[in-house]
Scaffold this active site. Sequence first.
Site, PDB file in Angstrom:
ATOM      1  N   LYS A  52       0.841  -1.203   0.000  1.00 52.41           N
ATOM      2  CA  LYS A  52       0.000   0.000   0.000  1.00 52.41           C
ATOM      3  C   LYS A  52       0.872   1.248   0.000  1.00 52.41           C
ATOM      4  O   LYS A  52       0.611   2.205  -0.721  1.00 52.41           O
ATOM      5  CB  LYS A  52      -0.948  -0.032   1.206  1.00 52.41           C
ATOM      6  CG  LYS A  52      -2.072  -1.050   1.008  1.00 52.41           C
ATOM      7  CD  LYS A  52      -2.777  -1.475   2.275  1.00 52.41           C
ATOM      8  CE  LYS A  52      -3.711  -2.651   1.943  1.00 52.41           C
ATOM      9  NZ  LYS A  52      -4.359  -3.235   3.114  1.00 52.41           N
ATOM     10  N   GLN A  96      -5.008  -2.145   9.253  1.00 52.27           N
ATOM     11  CA  GLN A  96      -4.827  -3.454   8.622  1.00 52.27           C
ATOM     12  C   GLN A  96      -5.451  -4.552   9.486  1.00 52.27           C
ATOM     13  O   GLN A  96      -5.152  -4.659  10.674  1.00 52.27           O
ATOM     14  CB  GLN A  96      -3.322  -3.719   8.417  1.00 52.27           C
ATOM     15  CG  GLN A  96      -3.014  -4.982   7.666  1.00 52.27           C
ATOM     16  CD  GLN A  96      -3.516  -4.964   6.216  1.00 52.27           C
ATOM     17  OE1 GLN A  96      -3.344  -3.994   5.495  1.00 52.27           O
ATOM     18  NE2 GLN A  96      -4.151  -6.045   5.806  1.00 52.27           N
ATOM     19  N   ASP A 119     -11.398   2.083   3.474  1.00 53.18           N
ATOM     20  CA  ASP A 119     -11.618   0.638   3.327  1.00 53.18           C
ATOM     21  C   ASP A 119     -13.101   0.321   3.105  1.00 53.18           C
ATOM     22  O   ASP A 119     -13.448  -0.775   2.666  1.00 53.18           O
ATOM     23  CB  ASP A 119     -11.138  -0.091   4.591  1.00 53.18           C
ATOM     24  CG  ASP A 119      -9.919  -0.962   4.329  1.00 53.18           C
ATOM     25  OD1 ASP A 119      -9.651  -1.258   3.149  1.00 53.18           O
ATOM     26  OD2 ASP A 119      -9.260  -1.359   5.308  1.00 53.18           O
TER      27      ASP A 119
END
Length: 294
Positions: A52, A96, A119
């Site tokens: 990322k 994460q 997200d």
Amino acid sequence: MRVLKGKDVAEQTYGELRERCAHFVGRYGYAPSLAVVLVGDDPASSSYVASKGKACEDLGFSHVDYHLGEDVGEAELLSLICTLNGDDTVHGILVQLPLPPHIDEEVVIKTIAVEKDVDGFHPESVGNLLIGRSGFVSCTPLGIMHMLDYYQIETAGKHVVIVGRSNIVGKPMASLLIQKGRDATVTICHSRTEDLPSITRQADILIAAIGRPLFITASMVKEGCTVIDVGINRVEDPSRTRGYRLVGDVDFESVAPKSSAITPVPGGVGVMTIAMLMHNTMVAAEQLAAKREQ
Ligand code: NAP
């Protein structure tokens, strides 16, 4: 049979994002910025976080990574998220997953400001998607929609069977496909579905998000089906230096000859997930900058 390569689609997305980013920087004098929070040292999670960061650098976004110890308390993590929520220089926040068992993922996700929820996991983002309002959409299903568009695979009136009902793939995938304009007829299957092959064989488009290596075999698909393989599974392979290889949820070798189009693993859906995270971060930055101008 067409092999639907995520890389080709992602390259187009990255090209568009590079231009949008340059325009954004020219207008506001700063770059879109993503904060990534990693808890612990899980190798797969660390590798995702590194990818990322690399994608951000490649596009001209800035990113700031927070690496917290495995034993960090939930309160400390929530406090970091609150700080990032209030930080005007941060546009997207990603924690994460998975998190260690002593931390409640739901509470963490709910704490992220919805306007920075790149997200798309926040309950408000999920609700917006379900009722057809704009908002951030989970990156993997969004990436699949981009792939279907890129390869001009029609969804209207088609029977799409999704195997898997997770909050990050199966459910948002179904929500996207039943929106007006997408107009698919969707069936969702899961581990309690009876006679799964009789249902998957009805699919014009089959989406496998199961997490079981090579689970979908040729006898489970109809001739001419489009097959989207979301699965990323490590299987032991002593012939590889790292000792494993990645396979999907679909037995590509047997299914590909029966299908009209199919995504490979690796090189299919996986590449699109990070591309869509970058897309969402760009949108978050644009929206926050526009709001600040008002
Ligand atoms: P998950 O949360 O574990 O969900 C798996 C789903 O599959 C569940 O709904 C489960 O049913 C269903 N299932 C399990 N065994 C089944 C069976 N025998 N028959 C029918 N359904 C069955 O997994 P996920 O997070 O959605 O991920 C799925 C796969 O996609 C994994 O391999 C993951 O690594 C991969 N993934 C890839 C990306 C990407 O970027 N390409 C992103 C996310 C995930 P129940 O609900 O009844 O348990």
